[in-house]
Scaffold this motif. Structure first.
Motif, short mmCIF file in Angstrom:
data_model
loop_
_atom_site.label_atom_id
_atom_site.label_comp_id
_atom_site.label_asym_id
_atom_site.label_seq_id
_atom_site.Cartn_x
_atom_site.Cartn_y
_atom_site.Cartn_z
N THR A 51 0.86 -1.18 0.00
CA THR A 51 0.00 0.00 0.00
C THR A 51 0.90 1.24 0.00
O THR A 51 2.09 1.15 0.34
N PRO A 52 0.37 2.39 -0.35
CA PRO A 52 1.18 3.62 -0.28
C PRO A 52 1.76 3.86 1.12
O PRO A 52 2.90 4.29 1.25
N ALA A 53 1.00 3.55 2.16
CA ALA A 53 1.51 3.73 3.53
C ALA A 53 2.66 2.77 3.81
O ALA A 53 3.65 3.15 4.45
N GLN A 54 2.54 1.53 3.35
CA GLN A 54 3.62 0.56 3.54
C GLN A 54 4.86 0.99 2.76
O GLN A 54 5.98 0.90 3.27
N GLN A 55 4.67 1.44 1.52
CA GLN A 55 5.80 1.92 0.72
C GLN A 55 6.49 3.09 1.40
O GLN A 55 7.72 3.16 1.43
N ALA A 56 5.71 4.00 1.96
CA ALA A 56 6.28 5.16 2.64
C ALA A 56 7.10 4.74 3.85
O ALA A 56 8.19 5.28 4.09
N ARG A 57 6.60 3.77 4.61
CA ARG A 57 7.34 3.28 5.79
C ARG A 57 8.64 2.60 5.37
O ARG A 57 9.69 2.84 5.96
N ILE A 58 8.59 1.76 4.36
CA ILE A 58 9.79 1.08 3.86
C ILE A 58 10.79 2.12 3.34
O ILE A 58 11.99 2.04 3.63
N ARG A 59 10.30 3.10 2.59
CA ARG A 59 11.15 4.16 2.04
C ARG A 59 11.83 4.93 3.17
O ARG A 59 13.04 5.17 3.14
N GLU A 60 11.06 5.31 4.18
CA GLU A 60 11.60 6.07 5.31
C GLU A 60 12.70 5.30 6.03
O GLU A 60 13.77 5.85 6.34
N LEU A 61 12.48 4.03 6.28
CA LEU A 61 13.48 3.21 6.98
C LEU A 61 14.73 3.01 6.12
O LEU A 61 15.85 3.05 6.63
N ALA A 62 14.54 2.79 4.82
CA ALA A 62 15.70 2.63 3.93
C ALA A 62 16.54 3.90 3.90
O ALA A 62 17.78 3.84 3.93
N GLU A 63 15.88 5.05 3.87
CA GLU A 63 16.61 6.32 3.89
C GLU A 63 17.35 6.51 5.21
O GLU A 63 18.47 7.00 5.24
N GLN A 64 16.73 6.10 6.32
CA GLN A 64 17.40 6.20 7.62
C GLN A 64 18.63 5.30 7.68
O GLN A 64 19.67 5.70 8.20
N ILE A 65 18.51 4.08 7.16
CA ILE A 65 19.65 3.16 7.13
C ILE A 65 20.78 3.74 6.29
O ILE A 65 21.94 3.76 6.71
N ASP A 66 20.44 4.22 5.11
CA ASP A 66 21.45 4.79 4.22
C ASP A 66 22.14 5.99 4.86
O ASP A 66 23.37 6.10 4.85
N ALA A 67 21.36 6.88 5.47
CA ALA A 67 21.93 8.07 6.12
C ALA A 67 22.80 7.68 7.30
O ALA A 67 23.88 8.25 7.50
N HIS A 68 22.36 6.71 8.08
CA HIS A 68 23.14 6.25 9.24
C HIS A 68 24.51 5.72 8.79
O HIS A 68 25.54 6.09 9.35
N ARG A 69 24.50 4.85 7.79
CA ARG A 69 25.77 4.27 7.33
C ARG A 69 26.69 5.34 6.78
O ARG A 69 27.89 5.36 7.10
N LYS A 70 26.15 6.25 5.97
CA LYS A 70 26.98 7.32 5.40
C LYS A 70 27.55 8.22 6.48
O LYS A 70 28.72 8.61 6.43
N ARG A 71 26.73 8.56 7.46
CA ARG A 71 27.17 9.43 8.55
C ARG A 71 28.30 8.79 9.34
O ARG A 71 29.32 9.41 9.61
N GLN A 72 28.14 7.52 9.69
CA GLN A 72 29.17 6.85 10.50
C GLN A 72 30.45 6.65 9.70
O GLN A 72 31.55 6.78 10.23
#
Length: 188
Positions: A51-72
């Motif tokens: 669903t759009p809500a599920q896609q948004a949640r997956i997108r948000e978490l993927a972006e957080q993972i990517d940002a976390h790895r890049k930051r560290q």
């Protein structure tokens, strides 16, 4: 492998533990190492009809993972993704961390990475409608140390994902709207 898609929800699904058994089953090997073959592992992968809500949640978490790895990694230039994920798997399996692993754990904030991946895995399981597997598998080691009985949750996950592909007609698979790069404007 590089995937040139701007939608981070695709990155999220591909980064989830659901994609691992699919890619090791449909890919090939070189010596004893798995190889990711784009035409077999990516192009035939049955992405969830989220669903759009599920896609948004997956997108948000993927972006957080990517940002976390890049930051560290920016803060610690010697920190590698391989090192971080090796420590993550050791944490999940309960192995003792040696001094090098402890340094990687501290620099990479691997416990934060683990929490983000656990949340991503739960969101992807939810998008497939497999909350029963999420309860059994989220936060567990990606590969069990010993092969379990065929009724185990890990085996169910391994068989459920490939089972989706035949159920989808080729027309549905071909009509799936994946983000495409923009087309160049027509010549004047």
């Amino acid at each position: 492998m590089n995937v040139a898609i701007s939608d981070c929800s695709v990155l999220g699904v591909l980064s989830s533990r659901i994609h691992v058994p699919w890619s090791t089953t449909t890919g090939s090997t070189l010596e004893n190492r798995p190889r990711y073959i784009k035409s077999a592992c990516f192009e035939t992968f049955p992405f969830p009809d989220a669903t759009p809500a599920q896609q948004a949640r997956i997108r948000e978490l993927a972006e957080q993972i990517d940002a976390h790895r890049k930051r560290q990694q920016a803060q610690h230039p010697d920190l590698t993704l391989t090192g971080m994920y090796n420590v993550l798997e050791k944490l999940r399996s309960g192995e003792t961390l040696n001094a090098k692993d402890k340094t990687i754990h501290e620099q990479g904030l691997v416990s934060v990475l683990r929490e983000l991946h656990d949340a991503l895995d739960a969101a992807v399981f939810d998008a497939y409608g497999w909350n029963d597997l999420a309860v059994a598998l989220v936060g567990r080691p990606a590969v069990p140390p010993k092969r379990r009985a065929a009724s185990c949750a890990g085996c169910a996950r391994t068989t459920r994902t490939p089972a989706l592909a035949p159920r989808r007609s080729s027309s549905k698979r071909n009509s799936r709207k994946r983000p495409q790069p923009p087309k160049p404007p027509p010549p004047p």
